[in-house]
Design a protein around this motif. Structure first.
Motif, PDB file in Angstrom:
ATOM      1  N   ASP A   1       6.554   5.323   2.189  1.00 57.06           N
ATOM      2  CA  ASP A   1       5.376   5.192   2.922  1.00 57.06           C
ATOM      3  C   ASP A   1       5.809   4.188   4.329  1.00 57.06           C
ATOM      4  OD1 ASP A   1       3.063   6.027   1.425  1.00 57.06           O
ATOM      5  OD2 ASP A   1       4.187   5.377  -0.302  1.00 57.06           O
TER       6      ASP A   1
ATOM      7  N   THR B   1       0.815   5.715  -0.205  1.00 57.28           N
ATOM      8  CA  THR B   1      -0.168   7.034  -0.120  1.00 57.28           C
ATOM      9  C   THR B   1      -0.184   7.892  -1.419  1.00 57.28           C
ATOM     10  OG1 THR B   1       1.403   8.222   0.789  1.00 57.28           O
ATOM     11  CG2 THR B   1       0.014   6.900   2.268  1.00 57.28           C
TER      12      THR B   1
ATOM     13  N   ARG C   1      -3.950   3.087  -1.263  1.00 59.75           N
ATOM     14  CA  ARG C   1      -4.417   2.480  -0.096  1.00 59.75           C
ATOM     15  C   ARG C   1      -5.860   2.365  -0.116  1.00 59.75           C
ATOM     16  NH1 ARG C   1      -1.652   2.265   4.389  1.00 59.75           N
ATOM     17  NH2 ARG C   1      -3.271   2.391   5.782  1.00 59.75           N
TER      18      ARG C   1
ATOM     19  N   ASP D   1      -0.549   0.858   8.995  1.00 60.91           N
ATOM     20  CA  ASP D   1       0.350   1.868   8.492  1.00 60.91           C
ATOM     21  C   ASP D   1       1.512   1.253   8.509  1.00 60.91           C
ATOM     22  OD1 ASP D   1       1.653   4.223   7.820  1.00 60.91           O
ATOM     23  OD2 ASP D   1       0.795   5.104   9.318  1.00 60.91           O
TER      24      ASP D   1
ATOM     25  N   GLN E   1      -7.364  -1.697  -0.217  1.00 61.15           N
ATOM     26  CA  GLN E   1      -8.461  -2.048   0.775  1.00 61.15           C
ATOM     27  C   GLN E   1      -9.593  -2.759  -0.008  1.00 61.15           C
ATOM     28  OE1 GLN E   1      -8.590  -1.164   4.132  1.00 61.15           O
ATOM     29  NE2 GLN E   1      -9.804  -3.002   3.930  1.00 61.15           N
TER      30      GLN E   1
ATOM     31  N   PRO F   1       0.969  -1.136   0.078  1.00 60.54           N
ATOM     32  CA  PRO F   1      -0.020  -0.022  -0.032  1.00 60.54           C
ATOM     33  C   PRO F   1       1.002   1.120  -0.024  1.00 60.54           C
ATOM     34  CG  PRO F   1      -0.010  -0.927   2.410  1.00 60.54           C
ATOM     35  CD  PRO F   1       0.766  -1.858   1.370  1.00 60.54           C
TER      36      PRO F   1
END
Length: 144
Positions: free
Chosen positions: A118, A11, A53, A66, A57, A9
């Motif tokens: 990240d 951002t 992200r 995170d 999901q 993941p």
């Protein structure tokens, strides 16, 4: 042929693509869009799928951790020399990554950790060929 895809993941997809290309990987445009990019680690074998992200999901009902706050995985990538390890780290640091753990040098194996912007942890390593083929003791035997 077996291939491995590690999903990460992120951002900011553009920042992540810039980071991963800076450390020497390429982007496969056939599997890249506004939600994800396919990072080629080793052609026909190993890839990262960097996913924004919200899109990540959609693959799970569980909450996404995170990686900047809590490490849950570290992906080790072994290269051809100690110099290649150091070069990958230098490129990653220049591209916004960080090195949060000191280098590990066991003689037969050398590793350094690179954290992407990240918080995802990559370990770049080199293992002496004798140790890789026959175990660490083979390297020790060669040194004596």
């Amino acid at each position: 042929m077996t291939s491995m895809f590690v999903n990460l993941p992120v951002t900011d997809l553009d920042r992540a693509k810039a980071f991963y290309t800076a450390i020497g990987f390429t982007i496969n445009p056939l599997f890249t869009d506004h939600n994800a990019a396919c990072v080629v680690v080793e052609e026909d074998h190993s890839y990262f799928m960097i996913l924004v992200r919200d899109f990540f999901q959609t693959f799970t009902n569980r909450p996404i951790g995170d990686p900047a706050a809590a490490v849950s995985v570290s992906t080790a990538i072994f290269v051809d020399s100690r110099e290649d390890v150091d070069a990958a780290l230098a490129a990653g640091l220049a591209a916004g990554g960080s090195e949060d753990h000191p280098a590990t040098d066991l003689g037969f194996m050398y590793q350094r950790q690179l954290t992407d912007p990240d918080g995802n942890v990559l370990e770049f390593g080199y293992m002496h060929p004798a140790a890789a083929e026959q175990g660490p003791q083979a390297f020790v035997n060669q040194q004596s």
